[in-house]
Design an enzyme around this catalytic site. Structure first.
Site, PDB file in Angstrom:
ATOM      1  N   ASN A 176     -14.543  41.751  86.259  1.00  0.00           N
ATOM      2  CA  ASN A 176     -13.296  42.314  85.736  1.00  0.00           C
ATOM      3  C   ASN A 176     -13.362  43.833  85.753  1.00  0.00           C
ATOM      4  O   ASN A 176     -14.420  44.436  85.536  1.00  0.00           O
ATOM      5  CB  ASN A 176     -12.917  41.749  84.360  1.00  0.00           C
ATOM      6  CG  ASN A 176     -14.027  41.783  83.325  1.00  0.00           C
ATOM      7  OD1 ASN A 176     -15.204  41.838  83.647  1.00  0.00           O
ATOM      8  ND2 ASN A 176     -13.638  41.756  82.071  1.00  0.00           N
ATOM      9  N   GLU A 235     -11.236  46.917  84.129  1.00  0.00           N
ATOM     10  CA  GLU A 235     -10.201  47.246  83.152  1.00  0.00           C
ATOM     11  C   GLU A 235      -9.597  48.623  83.409  1.00  0.00           C
ATOM     12  O   GLU A 235     -10.083  49.394  84.253  1.00  0.00           O
ATOM     13  CB  GLU A 235     -10.795  47.145  81.736  1.00  0.00           C
ATOM     14  CG  GLU A 235     -11.215  45.716  81.443  1.00  0.00           C
ATOM     15  CD  GLU A 235     -11.645  45.481  80.011  1.00  0.00           C
ATOM     16  OE1 GLU A 235     -11.918  46.464  79.280  1.00  0.00           O
ATOM     17  OE2 GLU A 235     -11.694  44.297  79.619  1.00  0.00           O
ATOM     18  N   CYS A 242      -8.867  40.599  86.597  1.00  0.00           N
ATOM     19  CA  CYS A 242      -9.900  39.644  86.176  1.00  0.00           C
ATOM     20  C   CYS A 242     -10.946  39.460  87.281  1.00  0.00           C
ATOM     21  O   CYS A 242     -10.673  39.699  88.463  1.00  0.00           O
ATOM     22  CB  CYS A 242      -9.282  38.289  85.877  1.00  0.00           C
ATOM     23  SG  CYS A 242      -8.244  38.245  84.414  1.00  0.00           S
ATOM     24  N   GLU A 289     -12.071  36.737  88.552  1.00  0.00           N
ATOM     25  CA  GLU A 289     -11.692  35.707  89.524  1.00  0.00           C
ATOM     26  C   GLU A 289     -10.803  36.297  90.619  1.00  0.00           C
ATOM     27  O   GLU A 289     -10.992  36.052  91.809  1.00  0.00           O
ATOM     28  CB  GLU A 289     -10.934  34.568  88.826  1.00  0.00           C
ATOM     29  CG  GLU A 289     -11.747  33.812  87.802  1.00  0.00           C
ATOM     30  CD  GLU A 289     -11.635  34.395  86.394  1.00  0.00           C
ATOM     31  OE1 GLU A 289     -11.565  35.636  86.257  1.00  0.00           O
ATOM     32  OE2 GLU A 289     -11.631  33.602  85.442  1.00  0.00           O
ATOM     33  N   CYS A 327      -7.735  32.817  83.215  1.00  0.00           N
ATOM     34  CA  CYS A 327      -6.401  33.004  82.634  1.00  0.00           C
ATOM     35  C   CYS A 327      -5.354  32.352  83.543  1.00  0.00           C
ATOM     36  O   CYS A 327      -5.632  31.970  84.684  1.00  0.00           O
ATOM     37  CB  CYS A 327      -6.105  34.494  82.436  1.00  0.00           C
ATOM     38  SG  CYS A 327      -5.651  35.361  83.955  1.00  0.00           S
ATOM     39  N   CYS A 370      -4.825  33.985  87.003  1.00  0.00           N
ATOM     40  CA  CYS A 370      -5.878  33.661  87.975  1.00  0.00           C
ATOM     41  C   CYS A 370      -5.724  32.223  88.479  1.00  0.00           C
ATOM     42  O   CYS A 370      -5.951  31.949  89.661  1.00  0.00           O
ATOM     43  CB  CYS A 370      -7.259  33.863  87.360  1.00  0.00           C
ATOM     44  SG  CYS A 370      -7.663  35.613  87.151  1.00  0.00           S
TER      45      CYS A 370
HETATM   46  N1  THU Z   1     -11.085  38.136  81.930  1.00  0.00           N
HETATM   47  C1  THU Z   1     -11.549  37.792  83.170  1.00  0.00           C
HETATM   48  O1  THU Z   1     -11.946  38.650  83.969  1.00  0.00           O
HETATM   49  N2  THU Z   1     -11.542  36.481  83.508  1.00  0.00           N
HETATM   50  C2  THU Z   1     -11.303  35.457  82.640  1.00  0.00           C
HETATM   51  O2  THU Z   1     -11.482  34.309  83.015  1.00  0.00           O
HETATM   52  C3  THU Z   1     -10.835  35.760  81.274  1.00  0.00           C
HETATM   53  C4  THU Z   1     -10.552  37.186  80.989  1.00  0.00           C
HETATM   54  C5  THU Z   1     -11.168  39.548  81.540  1.00  0.00           C
HETATM   55  C6  THU Z   1      -9.903  40.322  81.439  1.00  0.00           C
HETATM   56  C7  THU Z   1     -10.296  41.424  80.474  1.00  0.00           C
HETATM   57  O3  THU Z   1     -10.940  42.460  81.198  1.00  0.00           O
HETATM   58  C8  THU Z   1     -11.323  40.784  79.571  1.00  0.00           C
HETATM   59  O4  THU Z   1     -11.780  39.637  80.256  1.00  0.00           O
HETATM   60  C9  THU Z   1     -10.799  40.412  78.208  1.00  0.00           C
HETATM   61  O5  THU Z   1      -9.621  39.675  78.316  1.00  0.00           O
END
Ligand code: THU
Length: 133
Positions: free
Chosen positions: A41, A43, A52, A54, A90, A93
């Site tokens: 991920n 941000e 994310c 994925e 999520c 994704c």
């Molecule tokens: N996040 C992911 O990268 N994948 C997931 O399956 C769940 C959430 C990330 C998004 C954000 O950077 C952090 O986790 C918190 O939501």
């Protein structure tokens, strides 16, 4: 094979850029070509542009020309804590997975020591798919 994908996802997680949530996620996407694509991920201070793990893995693979996929392993959790057993993709994704994968695409969740293998259909029932258009 699934265990190795989980271990690769753990490696991918080390690159996560998460100054806002400190929740680090790693993914390892296995293409039908046999090649693996890692994602983490990424941000952003404006929050919405966050990508994310994925989707990072999928977009890397698609942009390299891959179109067929077997499986994705995902691991996540708070930085400095043990991996969460509940880090699941999520909705956004899942929708991206549907764009490029068949219903039997495998989604491996949990930890390398204790994981479960789901199909995309199981985690995204009643989905809107490209077949509708
Ligand atoms: N996040 C992911 O990268 N994948 C997931 O399956 C769940 C959430 C990330 C998004 C954000 O950077 C952090 O986790 C918190 O939501």
């Amino acid at each position: 094979m699934y265990k190795q994908l989980m271990l690769d996802a753990v490696m991918a997680r080390e690159k996560a850029y998460t100054p806002y949530s400190n929740y680090k996620v790693g993914a390892c996407l296995l293409a039908k070509s046999g090649k693996k694509y890692l994602g983490c991920n990424v941000e952003n201070a404006a929050y919405t542009p966050t990508n994310c793990a994925e989707r990072t893995a999928f977009f890397k693979a698609i942009s390299e020309g891959e179109r067929g996929f077997e499986a994705i392993a995902v691991v996540g959790g708070k930085d400095g804590e043990p991996l969460s057993p509940n880090c699941t993709p999520c909705g956004v994704c899942r929708q991206v997975m549907l764009e490029f994968c068949t219903k039997d695409f495998k989604v491996i969740l949990g930890t390398p020591e204790d994981f479960k293998v789901y199909t995309l259909e199981q985690i995204m029932p009643y989905a809107f798919t490209p077949a509708e258009l």
